[in-house]
Write a protein that holds these residues in place. Structure first.
Motif, PDB file in Angstrom:
ATOM      1  N   ASP A 112     -22.136 -16.884 -13.109  1.00  0.00           N
ATOM      2  CA  ASP A 112     -23.443 -16.214 -13.143  1.00  0.00           C
ATOM      3  C   ASP A 112     -23.290 -14.941 -13.981  1.00  0.00           C
ATOM      4  N   THR A 113     -24.253 -14.064 -13.897  1.00  0.00           N
ATOM      5  CA  THR A 113     -24.220 -12.901 -14.797  1.00  0.00           C
ATOM      6  C   THR A 113     -23.711 -11.632 -14.106  1.00  0.00           C
ATOM      7  N   ARG A 114     -23.239 -11.772 -12.864  1.00  0.00           N
ATOM      8  CA  ARG A 114     -22.822 -10.563 -12.128  1.00  0.00           C
ATOM      9  C   ARG A 114     -21.504  -9.976 -12.643  1.00  0.00           C
ATOM     10  N   SER A 115     -21.422  -8.664 -12.555  1.00  0.00           N
ATOM     11  CA  SER A 115     -20.152  -8.011 -12.867  1.00  0.00           C
ATOM     12  C   SER A 115     -19.426  -7.711 -11.552  1.00  0.00           C
ATOM     13  N   VAL A 116     -18.175  -7.339 -11.654  1.00  0.00           N
ATOM     14  CA  VAL A 116     -17.391  -7.017 -10.448  1.00  0.00           C
ATOM     15  C   VAL A 116     -17.933  -5.733  -9.829  1.00  0.00           C
ATOM     16  N   PRO A 117     -18.229  -5.753  -8.529  1.00  0.00           N
ATOM     17  CA  PRO A 117     -18.665  -4.500  -7.895  1.00  0.00           C
ATOM     18  C   PRO A 117     -17.607  -3.415  -8.091  1.00  0.00           C
ATOM     19  N   PRO A 118     -18.031  -2.160  -8.307  1.00  0.00           N
ATOM     20  CA  PRO A 118     -17.057  -1.113  -8.641  1.00  0.00           C
ATOM     21  C   PRO A 118     -16.069  -0.806  -7.516  1.00  0.00           C
ATOM     22  N   PHE A 119     -14.839  -0.512  -7.908  1.00  0.00           N
ATOM     23  CA  PHE A 119     -13.810  -0.027  -6.985  1.00  0.00           C
ATOM     24  C   PHE A 119     -12.810   0.736  -7.842  1.00  0.00           C
ATOM     25  N   ASN A 120     -11.937   1.497  -7.221  1.00  0.00           N
ATOM     26  CA  ASN A 120     -10.936   2.271  -7.969  1.00  0.00           C
ATOM     27  C   ASN A 120      -9.650   1.466  -8.049  1.00  0.00           C
ATOM     28  N   TYR A 121      -9.241   1.116  -9.272  1.00  0.00           N
ATOM     29  CA  TYR A 121      -8.007   0.337  -9.414  1.00  0.00           C
ATOM     30  C   TYR A 121      -6.809   1.269  -9.229  1.00  0.00           C
ATOM     31  N   VAL A 122      -5.964   0.958  -8.245  1.00  0.00           N
ATOM     32  CA  VAL A 122      -4.741   1.738  -8.035  1.00  0.00           C
ATOM     33  C   VAL A 122      -3.545   0.784  -8.012  1.00  0.00           C
ATOM     34  N   LYS A 123      -2.407   1.275  -8.477  1.00  0.00           N
ATOM     35  CA  LYS A 123      -1.220   0.413  -8.551  1.00  0.00           C
ATOM     36  C   LYS A 123      -0.418   0.472  -7.248  1.00  0.00           C
ATOM     37  N   ASP A 124      -0.531   1.599  -6.545  1.00  0.00           N
ATOM     38  CA  ASP A 124       0.226   1.769  -5.301  1.00  0.00           C
ATOM     39  C   ASP A 124      -0.705   2.165  -4.171  1.00  0.00           C
ATOM     40  N   CYS A 125      -0.255   1.925  -2.951  1.00  0.00           N
ATOM     41  CA  CYS A 125      -1.072   2.299  -1.786  1.00  0.00           C
ATOM     42  C   CYS A 125      -1.216   3.811  -1.685  1.00  0.00           C
ATOM     43  N   CYS A 126      -2.354   4.257  -1.171  1.00  0.00           N
ATOM     44  CA  CYS A 126      -2.519   5.671  -0.866  1.00  0.00           C
ATOM     45  C   CYS A 126      -2.740   5.799   0.646  1.00  0.00           C
ATOM     46  N   LEU A 127      -2.473   6.975   1.178  1.00  0.00           N
ATOM     47  CA  LEU A 127      -2.575   7.187   2.623  1.00  0.00           C
ATOM     48  C   LEU A 127      -3.879   7.884   2.961  1.00  0.00           C
ATOM     49  N   ASP A 128      -4.569   7.383   3.963  1.00  0.00           N
ATOM     50  CA  ASP A 128      -5.771   8.040   4.458  1.00  0.00           C
ATOM     51  C   ASP A 128      -5.360   9.374   5.101  1.00  0.00           C
ATOM     52  N   SER A 129      -6.309  10.308   5.216  1.00  0.00           N
ATOM     53  CA  SER A 129      -5.946  11.582   5.838  1.00  0.00           C
ATOM     54  C   SER A 129      -5.504  11.319   7.279  1.00  0.00           C
ATOM     55  N   GLY A 130      -4.487  12.028   7.707  1.00  0.00           N
ATOM     56  CA  GLY A 130      -3.986  11.836   9.076  1.00  0.00           C
ATOM     57  C   GLY A 130      -2.900  10.778   9.176  1.00  0.00           C
ATOM     58  N   VAL A 131      -2.660  10.031   8.104  1.00  0.00           N
ATOM     59  CA  VAL A 131      -1.590   9.026   8.142  1.00  0.00           C
ATOM     60  C   VAL A 131      -0.373   9.616   7.431  1.00  0.00           C
ATOM     61  N   SER A 132       0.758   9.681   8.126  1.00  0.00           N
ATOM     62  CA  SER A 132       1.933  10.204   7.426  1.00  0.00           C
ATOM     63  C   SER A 132       3.104   9.245   7.564  1.00  0.00           C
ATOM     64  N   MET A 133       3.784   9.098   6.464  1.00  0.00           N
ATOM     65  CA  MET A 133       4.890   8.150   6.365  1.00  0.00           C
ATOM     66  C   MET A 133       6.201   8.927   6.404  1.00  0.00           C
ATOM     67  N   GLU A 134       7.226   8.349   7.012  1.00  0.00           N
ATOM     68  CA  GLU A 134       8.541   8.983   7.045  1.00  0.00           C
ATOM     69  C   GLU A 134       9.168   8.895   5.651  1.00  0.00           C
ATOM     70  N   THR A 135       9.365  10.044   5.006  1.00  0.00           N
ATOM     71  CA  THR A 135       9.969   9.991   3.662  1.00  0.00           C
ATOM     72  C   THR A 135      11.274  10.772   3.596  1.00  0.00           C
ATOM     73  N   ASP A 136      11.768  11.208   4.758  1.00  0.00           N
ATOM     74  CA  ASP A 136      13.025  11.946   4.811  1.00  0.00           C
ATOM     75  C   ASP A 136      14.136  11.067   4.218  1.00  0.00           C
ATOM     76  N   ASN A 137      14.775  11.534   3.159  1.00  0.00           N
ATOM     77  CA  ASN A 137      15.746  10.652   2.511  1.00  0.00           C
ATOM     78  C   ASN A 137      17.042  10.501   3.294  1.00  0.00           C
ATOM     79  N   GLY A 138      17.247  11.332   4.310  1.00  0.00           N
ATOM     80  CA  GLY A 138      18.412  11.159   5.164  1.00  0.00           C
ATOM     81  C   GLY A 138      18.286   9.886   5.992  1.00  0.00           C
ATOM     82  N   PHE A 139      17.073   9.412   6.111  1.00  0.00           N
ATOM     83  CA  PHE A 139      16.704   8.262   6.919  1.00  0.00           C
ATOM     84  C   PHE A 139      16.943   6.946   6.144  1.00  0.00           C
ATOM     85  N   MET A 140      17.141   7.088   4.825  1.00  0.00           N
ATOM     86  CA  MET A 140      17.182   5.899   3.967  1.00  0.00           C
ATOM     87  C   MET A 140      18.610   5.390   3.746  1.00  0.00           C
TER      88      MET A 140
END
Ligand SMILES: C[S@@+](CC[C@H](N)C(=O)[O-])C[C@H]1O[C@@H](n2cnc3c(N)ncnc32)[C@H](O)[C@@H]1O
Length: 380
Positions: free
Chosen positions: A40-68
């Motif tokens: 049909d003639t529809r275009s893709v509804p708009p969204f923001n193309y991102v390559k990696d996940c982003c975190l919503d406010s209040g979500v925190s990931m453990e990034t301490d490199n001592g843990f890795m």
């Protein structure tokens, strides 16, 4: 000043198709991802193309490199002395499960993953001493097979591959905004009508492995309890059922449409097609139980997402989901990566199994249109 003329192919596509975008990722992916509509003639509804996940406010990931865990390899990390590969194998061995036959240390020599590792796969990371092209870095190097977004006849947009994808090859990861699932529900996001993927997917995947017979083991608080009995009369209307050779394994919903019971156990029934006596059970830890959290996390790809947000569901998918850890070993936030289940011929549509629990969203029933011979009938 010289003007750059558009490529002949681009001009042709713009003239022939009602909607054509040369690269929906706007240069963010390693390969261009064209998007076409010939329905049909529809275009893709708009969204923001991102390559990696982003975190919503209040979500925190453990990034301490001592843990890795990090490796000190000077070769291609192809040998078992690579600490990251070892971690993949150890995590698999450490889980209580009925069938441990598929545990490996991850990718083979061709960078392919021939079977799913339910406990996750640990790639080499930015703290490792190995080279950026070692054999244990696959999803972090991005999309390697040419994909295209297109408009299907009956289920909106979909994704197809423009080339053969060998079995076990990485296809793409599911990317979006990582949210607390309680907040996602409160803000009106529901599984089934949008772009949510669960980060606790491993629990269902784990349950699916129960197809080779059950060995009795223990259960504990905050665990997924699987029990096997000879009773196969249970109502299956509210279950998502995965069948094996002689066993069917189904998460159950309680009165509150919840998968977790009062004791924090995940409710799963296993009904055998062959007579068995007694009841056996074993446990699977829920990720949230390690963090004293009542919620789990979801990836919402409605506003921020990548090509994977367009991949449709099939009850007989050609992709499987693998949890992969790269630059964080926080088990609440794996990357959700798709790999080819078997050889996927060029121009085939890609599908994964959403694994939604049928009946889990009150008042919502979405008919599944996958058309496969073992279609479960409903998406949710
Ligand atoms: C993650 S999106 C997939 C892309 C979507 N087709 C689009 O146009 O953006 C999920 C939605 O696609 C539709 N869908 C995907 N697979 C389907 C299936 N097998 N049967 C019916 N609808 C499906 C449903 O509307 C679902 O909520």
């Amino acid at each position: 000043m010289t003007s750059v003329s558009p490529s002949p192919l681009k001009t042709l596509c713009q003239n022939v198709f009602s909607f054509f975008v040369e690269d929906i990722s706007n240069g963010k992916e390693t390969l261009q991802i064209p998007c076409l509509n010939w329905v049909d003639t529809r275009s893709v509804p708009p969204f923001n193309y991102v390559k990696d996940c982003c975190l919503d406010s209040g979500v925190s990931m453990e990034t301490d490199n001592g843990f890795m865990i990090r490796c000190g390899c000077s070769d291609q990390c192809s040998l078992s002395h690579c600490s990251c590969r070892q971690l993949t194998e150890d995590e698999g061995q450490g889980l209580t499960r009925p069938n441990k036959s598929n545990i490996t240390d991850g990718y083979d020599n061709s960078n392919r993953l021939m079977s799913k590792l339910v406990s996750g796969l640990y790639e080499c990371n930015k703290y490792c001493q190995c080279s950026s092209s070692c054999g244990n870095r696959v999803i972090q190097n991005g999309i390697k097979h040419k994909l295209m977004v297109f408009k299907t006849k009956d289920i909106g947009w979909g994704v197809l591959t423009l080339e053969d994808i060998p079995q076990g090859s990485f296809v793409c990861s599911y990317v979006g905004l990582i949210m607390n699932d309680e907040i996602a529900n409160r803000t009106g996001l529901d599984f089934g009508d949008n772009y949510l993927a669960e980060l606790d997917y491993i629990v269902l995947e784990y349950a699916k492995e129960c197809d080779g017979g059950i060995s009795g083991t223990s259960s504990s608080e905050g665990s997924l309890v699987l029990s096997s009995s000879s009773n196969s009369d249970s109502d299956t209307s509210n279950q998502i059922s995965t069948t094996g050779s002689n066993m069917s394994c189904s998460p159950l919903l309680n009165e509150d449409n919840d998968l977790i019971d009062e004791d924090g156990h995940y409710l799963v029934s296993l009904s055998s097609n062959t007579p068995q006596s007694g009841l056996s059970s074993y446990s699977i830890p829920l990720t949230r139980s390690f963090f004293n959290e009542s919620h789990s996390y979801v990836i919402d790809a409605s506003s921020y997402g990548n090509v994977a947000r367009f991949i449709n569901h099939s009850c007989s998918p050609n992709l499987f989901v693998q949890n992969v850890f790269v630059d964080s070993h926080d088990i609440r936030f794996p990357s959700v990566a798709f790999f080819a289940q078997s050889l996927i011929p060029a121009y085939s549509q890609l599908f994964w199994d959403y694994n939604y629990i049928i009946g889990s969203v009150e008042g919502k029933a979405v008919k599944c249109m996958c058309g496969s011979s073992n279609c479960r009938g409903r998406l949710i």
